[in-house]
Design an enzyme around this catalytic site. Sequence first.
Site, PDB file in Angstrom:
ATOM      1  N   HIS A 142     101.970  72.891  -8.592  1.00 37.34           N
ATOM      2  CA  HIS A 142     101.272  72.407  -7.187  1.00 37.34           C
ATOM      3  C   HIS A 142     102.073  72.836  -6.123  1.00 37.34           C
ATOM      4  O   HIS A 142     102.080  71.969  -5.351  1.00 37.34           O
ATOM      5  CB  HIS A 142     100.619  71.250  -7.277  1.00 37.34           C
ATOM      6  CG  HIS A 142      99.331  71.097  -6.661  1.00 37.34           C
ATOM      7  ND1 HIS A 142      98.444  69.868  -6.725  1.00 37.34           N
ATOM      8  CD2 HIS A 142      98.938  71.448  -5.362  1.00 37.34           C
ATOM      9  CE1 HIS A 142      97.464  69.884  -6.114  1.00 37.34           C
ATOM     10  NE2 HIS A 142      97.875  70.927  -5.056  1.00 37.34           N
TER      11      HIS A 142
ATOM     12  N   GLU B  60      97.466  66.440 -13.950  1.00 32.35           N
ATOM     13  CA  GLU B  60      98.874  66.411 -13.130  1.00 32.35           C
ATOM     14  C   GLU B  60      99.746  65.017 -13.328  1.00 32.35           C
ATOM     15  O   GLU B  60      98.733  64.210 -12.944  1.00 32.35           O
ATOM     16  CB  GLU B  60      98.718  66.910 -11.873  1.00 32.35           C
ATOM     17  CG  GLU B  60      98.639  68.285 -11.704  1.00 32.35           C
ATOM     18  CD  GLU B  60      98.062  69.042 -10.396  1.00 32.35           C
ATOM     19  OE1 GLU B  60      98.875  68.521  -9.552  1.00 32.35           O
ATOM     20  OE2 GLU B  60      97.554  69.767 -10.142  1.00 32.35           O
TER      21      GLU B  60
ATOM     22  N   ARG C  86      91.895  73.119  -8.017  1.00 33.06           N
ATOM     23  CA  ARG C  86      92.228  71.793  -8.603  1.00 33.06           C
ATOM     24  C   ARG C  86      92.055  72.059 -10.218  1.00 33.06           C
ATOM     25  O   ARG C  86      91.155  72.612 -10.567  1.00 33.06           O
ATOM     26  CB  ARG C  86      91.082  70.610  -7.997  1.00 33.06           C
ATOM     27  CG  ARG C  86      91.354  70.401  -6.633  1.00 33.06           C
ATOM     28  CD  ARG C  86      92.717  69.356  -6.664  1.00 33.06           C
ATOM     29  NE  ARG C  86      92.774  68.902  -5.155  1.00 33.06           N
ATOM     30  CZ  ARG C  86      93.536  69.499  -4.243  1.00 33.06           C
ATOM     31  NH1 ARG C  86      94.040  70.543  -4.498  1.00 33.06           N
ATOM     32  NH2 ARG C  86      93.659  68.839  -3.154  1.00 33.06           N
TER      33      ARG C  86
END
Length: 386
Positions: free
Chosen positions: A320, A302, A273
Amino acid sequence: MAKPVSIEVWNPNGKYRVVSTKPMPGTRWINLLIEQDCRVEICTQKKTILSVEDIVALIGDKCDGVIGQLTEDWGETLFQALSRAGGRAFSNMAVGYNNVDVNAANKYGVAVGNTPGVLTETTAELAASLSLAAARRIVEADEFMRAGLYDGWLPNLFVGNLLKGQTVGVIGAGRIGSAYARMMVEGFKMNLIYYDLYQSTRLEKFVTAYGAFLKANGEQPVTWKRAASMDEVLQEADVISLHPILDKTTYHLVNKERLAKMKKEAILINCSRGPVVDEVALVEHLKQNPMFRVGLDVFEDEPYMKPGLADMKNAVVVPHIASASKWTREGMATLAALNVLGKIKGYPVWDDPNRVEPFLNENARPPAASPSIVNAKALSLPVSKL
Ligand SMILES: NC(=O)C1=CN([C@@H]2O[C@H](COP(=O)(O)OP(=O)(O)OC[C@H]3O[C@@H](n4cnc5c(N)ncnc54)[C@H](O)[C@@H]3O)[C@@H](O)[C@H]2O)C=CC1
Ligand SMILES: O=C(O)C(=O)CO
């Protein structure tokens, strides 16, 4: 007042209303739900990240379960809305659930599902791809070719790092971290150093056995070491890949001080993450150390990158996509749907979330269980002994 949202409806007369906040790959997940008397509503809104307000509108007055995404903020407001609509089942279509406030879900008696296992190898493969891309400067070289700059072989053109015989460091040697470690050890004959709160005996046994195999064949054996601290990994490894969960203990795990401990020519990979890395500190480190490289699948804010990151030639960045293979994404959708269905139908929870293959076999009926419910214990849900 929330704006109306566009939806696609399957099996309109189904007894249980299940909402998916996004279209998901494949149709098996839809079929499994409608076979069990669910009306499936899929949000088709042309907006990548739905707000809490959007999802409250989707939940409406009657909703038995929701399949949601890691981009959504599943906290008090949404669990309260779901509970008020009669729902007791939610599943993220992801293994990570740092976007979910599990305590809030517990408060409203909502089961929280996730999708472990099905994405382990796919995610590890992307981490391995980023490791190679960074080590061999593949993106820089590709841009150079496309710009028409190649005018012949040169001894110093895009010289990178050889992985064989170097040390790979894994922080968070759980499912994905261990799969990545195996790929790098077996594929590139790297030595392993890892740091995790728990010992990974299976991984250690694998490296020991592979080392013995190499030795028996007259090759340099590979070695492993379980580090006593994360800093030991940072100091010793040539390639370091981050695979912990994101929680309070791993937020900014890699910060300015820790970056400074790494080798000047090290490679850092993050497929966990974004907030596990202090991205501002990382951009500064990349500027100061042109031979240091990173491969990033995830970002702190993000979909944005911190200022300066996009200009760094020593960074490989992808949006991602670590779990983005067709089989995996279809499997994730299936596990998420079965988590929700299992709770609606009152099935028990599968006893081993590390062994979800029986749910993924397209030629057989899935077990009558929810594959992975992270708060099963807190909610005292029965566990399957199938
Ligand atoms: N980029 C992507 O598309 C994907 C990202 N992920 C991320 O990867 C994470 C890991 O997934 P899995 O391997 O399936 O989970 P896992 O639970 O099997 O592994 C996580 C490991 O991290 C370790 N850990 C926890 N806190 C730690 C700490 N402070 N220091 C060191 N290690 C620590 C745990 O002990 C565990 O072994 C997910 O939670 C998710 O956030 C997962 C899939 C795809
Ligand atoms: O599963 C996860 O946690 C992801 O990040 C996407 O696969």
